[in-house]
Design a protein around this motif. Structure first.
Motif, short mmCIF file in Angstrom:
data_model
loop_
_atom_site.label_atom_id
_atom_site.label_comp_id
_atom_site.label_asym_id
_atom_site.label_seq_id
_atom_site.Cartn_x
_atom_site.Cartn_y
_atom_site.Cartn_z
N VAL A 30 0.51 -1.55 0.03
CA VAL A 30 -0.10 -0.13 0.32
C VAL A 30 1.22 1.22 0.43
CG1 VAL A 30 -2.42 -0.65 1.31
CG2 VAL A 30 -0.40 -0.39 2.40
N THR A 31 2.28 1.19 -0.26
CA THR A 31 3.05 2.45 0.17
C THR A 31 4.08 2.24 -1.46
OG1 THR A 31 4.73 0.95 1.30
CG2 THR A 31 3.10 2.79 2.51
N TRP A 32 4.82 3.21 -1.51
CA TRP A 32 5.44 2.73 -2.59
C TRP A 32 6.68 2.18 -2.31
CZ3 TRP A 32 11.12 4.54 -2.53
CH2 TRP A 32 10.93 4.93 -0.82
N GLN A 33 6.99 1.99 -0.82
CA GLN A 33 8.29 1.18 0.00
C GLN A 33 7.36 -0.58 -0.86
OE1 GLN A 33 6.91 3.34 1.47
NE2 GLN A 33 8.71 4.63 2.39
N GLY A 34 6.13 -0.70 -0.96
CA GLY A 34 6.42 -2.06 -0.84
C GLY A 34 6.17 -2.00 -2.43
N TRP A 35 5.34 -1.10 -3.10
CA TRP A 35 5.65 -1.62 -4.11
C TRP A 35 6.58 -2.24 -4.55
CZ3 TRP A 35 1.26 -3.67 -7.17
CH2 TRP A 35 0.35 -3.00 -6.36
#
Length: 90
Positions: A30-35
């Motif tokens: 759900v965050t850019w780090q996760g993506w």
């Protein structure tokens, strides 16, 4: 914006990159780090599978730590506990 949720899941607390899935088992980024972590995992997985030969066992030595490390990352960076869900508040 860090911590802002994308899609229907809503926001997560700061420092978390994934949220539990609404249905089934697992987590979604759900965050850019996760993506970014998910895309990096997919790229590394694709490279290892693409360059591995069926007679060579190095692919197994490389895949096991990669998959284990990504699962550990998901478990530690998920906002909430991992478990099977069937709708509800996820």
């Amino acid at each position: 914006m860090i911590g802002a949720g994308w899609g229907r899941g809503g926001p997560v607390r700061p420092g978390y990159w994934f949220r539990p899935k609404r249905f089934g088992f697992g987590a979604v980024p759900v965050t850019w780090q996760g993506w970014a972590a998910t895309f990096a995992f997919g790229a590394l997985l694709g490279l290892i599978v693409n360059f591995a030969t069926h007679r060579d066992r190095i692919w197994f030595v490389l895949l096991v730590p990669l998959i284990g490390g990504f699962l550990w990352l998901i478990a530690t960076k998920t906002d909430g506990d991992l478990g099977f869900r069937w709708g509800g508040d996820a």
